[in-house]
Write a protein that holds these residues in place. Structure first.
Motif, short mmCIF file in Angstrom:
data_model
loop_
_atom_site.label_atom_id
_atom_site.label_comp_id
_atom_site.label_asym_id
_atom_site.label_seq_id
_atom_site.Cartn_x
_atom_site.Cartn_y
_atom_site.Cartn_z
N HIS A 75 15.07 25.01 26.73
CA HIS A 75 14.69 26.31 27.26
C HIS A 75 15.13 27.43 26.33
O HIS A 75 14.43 28.43 26.18
CB HIS A 75 15.31 26.54 28.64
N GLU A 76 16.30 27.25 25.72
CA GLU A 76 16.83 28.24 24.79
C GLU A 76 16.27 27.93 23.41
O GLU A 76 16.71 27.01 22.71
CB GLU A 76 18.36 28.18 24.78
N ARG A 77 15.26 28.72 23.01
CA ARG A 77 14.58 28.45 21.74
C ARG A 77 15.11 29.30 20.59
O ARG A 77 14.63 29.20 19.47
CB ARG A 77 13.07 28.64 21.92
N ASN A 78 16.12 30.12 20.89
CA ASN A 78 16.82 30.82 19.82
C ASN A 78 17.95 29.93 19.31
O ASN A 78 18.15 28.81 19.79
CB ASN A 78 17.37 32.15 20.33
N GLU A 79 18.69 30.41 18.37
CA GLU A 79 19.79 29.61 17.81
C GLU A 79 20.86 29.39 18.86
O GLU A 79 21.35 30.32 19.49
CB GLU A 79 20.39 30.32 16.58
N ILE A 80 21.25 28.13 19.07
CA ILE A 80 22.28 27.83 20.06
C ILE A 80 23.65 28.15 19.48
O ILE A 80 23.87 28.04 18.28
CB ILE A 80 22.21 26.36 20.51
N PRO A 81 24.60 28.55 20.35
CA PRO A 81 25.93 28.96 19.86
C PRO A 81 26.86 27.78 19.59
O PRO A 81 28.03 27.79 19.97
CB PRO A 81 26.44 29.82 21.02
N PHE A 82 26.32 26.74 18.97
CA PHE A 82 27.12 25.56 18.63
C PHE A 82 26.74 25.12 17.21
O PHE A 82 25.60 25.31 16.79
CB PHE A 82 26.89 24.42 19.62
N GLU A 83 27.67 24.49 16.54
CA GLU A 83 27.42 24.07 15.16
C GLU A 83 26.30 23.03 15.09
O GLU A 83 25.50 23.03 14.17
CB GLU A 83 28.71 23.51 14.56
N ASN A 84 26.26 22.14 16.10
CA ASN A 84 25.20 21.14 16.15
C ASN A 84 25.06 20.63 17.58
O ASN A 84 25.85 20.99 18.46
CB ASN A 84 25.46 19.99 15.18
N LYS A 85 24.06 19.78 17.81
CA LYS A 85 23.79 19.29 19.17
C LYS A 85 24.91 18.40 19.70
O LYS A 85 25.22 18.42 20.89
CB LYS A 85 22.47 18.52 19.19
N GLU A 86 25.52 17.61 18.82
CA GLU A 86 26.58 16.72 19.26
C GLU A 86 27.74 17.52 19.85
O GLU A 86 28.29 17.17 20.90
CB GLU A 86 27.07 15.86 18.09
N ILE A 87 28.10 18.61 19.19
CA ILE A 87 29.19 19.46 19.69
C ILE A 87 28.78 20.11 21.01
O ILE A 87 29.59 20.22 21.94
CB ILE A 87 29.55 20.53 18.63
N MET A 88 27.52 20.52 21.11
CA MET A 88 27.03 21.12 22.35
C MET A 88 27.12 20.14 23.52
O MET A 88 27.62 20.48 24.60
CB MET A 88 25.58 21.58 22.15
N PHE A 89 26.63 18.93 23.31
CA PHE A 89 26.68 17.93 24.38
C PHE A 89 28.12 17.61 24.77
O PHE A 89 28.43 17.46 25.95
CB PHE A 89 25.95 16.65 23.95
#
Length: 283
Positions: A75-89
């Motif tokens: 849903h968030e198609r702008n830059e996510i506030p995490f270095e990468n997806k693994e860190i986000m999850f």
């Protein structure tokens, strides 16, 4: 067991006295219903201090359906506030620990946006999500009807069963590509989720940028008794193959969700034990 509740606890004014402070609403909510959908987690990964408070505010048997963070569902198609997806999850999973330790996590809901269509890339992303969430119970809800078109319906259901996804069955307006039909199918024998969005086609298709009040019309709908009786039959049928069923009413643009949820509970003849004590009024 059939659990009935609402999406969120802040906006259901019919449940609360006017002087009830926002910080006390969850405790009062949990005197009415045994389960709630946590929506704040969709907009931001919640700090542990918040989840600890919510655990403390609810009785022992209370359960949370936690909505996956928008960066995880696209849903968030702008830059996510995490270095990468693994860190986000990982950050999201860390936020769930108080729920897990208190045995109050019913499931995590991955609700994907209308532009998340059935194709190889997105199927692979679903596999990635399942892998990243380890053994946590996770539910899947689509908003693009391609997943349930004649060509892909059986493959979609089979994929969910094989990968252990909990099916989030949606009741929503039939408004073209950005909506899905009612698909009352169990894909995980432990649990099934049902989300009642209402059937307001005009509100559903209203562009979010048309004005600032799109939320006031999108879920503006009150289920009538005949519609709830139809769902009684579906729920009872689903309960033959699903140990637990959670029904969440999301039709609250006009404040109808709580009333419909209580009516549905009455139709099913359910009395919940272990709820929090209700606030006592002056008399």
């Amino acid at each position: 067991m059939i659990y009935i509740g609402l999406t969120g606890w802040g906006d259901h004014d019919t449940l609360y006295t006017e002087d009830l402070k926002p910080r006390d609403k969850l405790a009062e909510y949990s005197s009415h219903f045994p389960v709630v959908e946590l929506d704040a987690s969709f907009y931001a990964i919640q700090p542990v201090r918040n989840t600890l408070k919510w655990v403390k505010d609810t009785p022992e048997k209370f359960r949370f359906v936690v909505k996956a963070y928008q960066g995880m569902t696209g849903h968030e198609r702008n830059e996510i506030p995490f270095e990468n997806k693994e860190i986000m999850f990982q950050a999201f999973k860390d936020s769930l620990k108080p729920f897990q330790e208190a045995d109050k996590l019913a499931m995590v809901l991955f609700q994907f946006p209308p532009w998340f269509e059935c194709n190889r890339e997105n199927v692979n992303y679903l596999r990635y999500c399942k892998k990243m969430m380890d053994d946590l119970p996770i539910a899947l809800e689509f908003r693009n009807q391609s997943w349930y078109c004649e060509k892909f319906r059986e493959s979609t259901i089979s994929f969910m069963k094989q990968n252990g996804w909990i099916h989030s069955v949606a009741d929503e307006p039939q408004a073209g590509e950005g909506s899905i039909p009612i698909v009352p199918v169990v894909t995980n024998s432990s649990m099934t989720l049902i989300r009642m969005h209402g059937r307001n086609v005009h509100g559903w298709t209203k562009p979010k940028n048309a004005d600032t009040n799109w939320r006031e019309v999108r879920y503006l709908y009150k289920y009538n008794r005949e519609e709830l009786l139809e769902w009684k039959e579906r729920v009872l049928e689903l309960s033959k193959d699903s140990k637990d069923i959670i029904v969440l009413f999301n039709n609250n643009s006009g404040g109808d969700a709580a009333g419909n949820a209580k009516e549905f509970q009455q139709i099913l003849g359910i009395e919940y034990e272990g709820l929090a004590p209700k606030q006592l009024g002056l008399f």
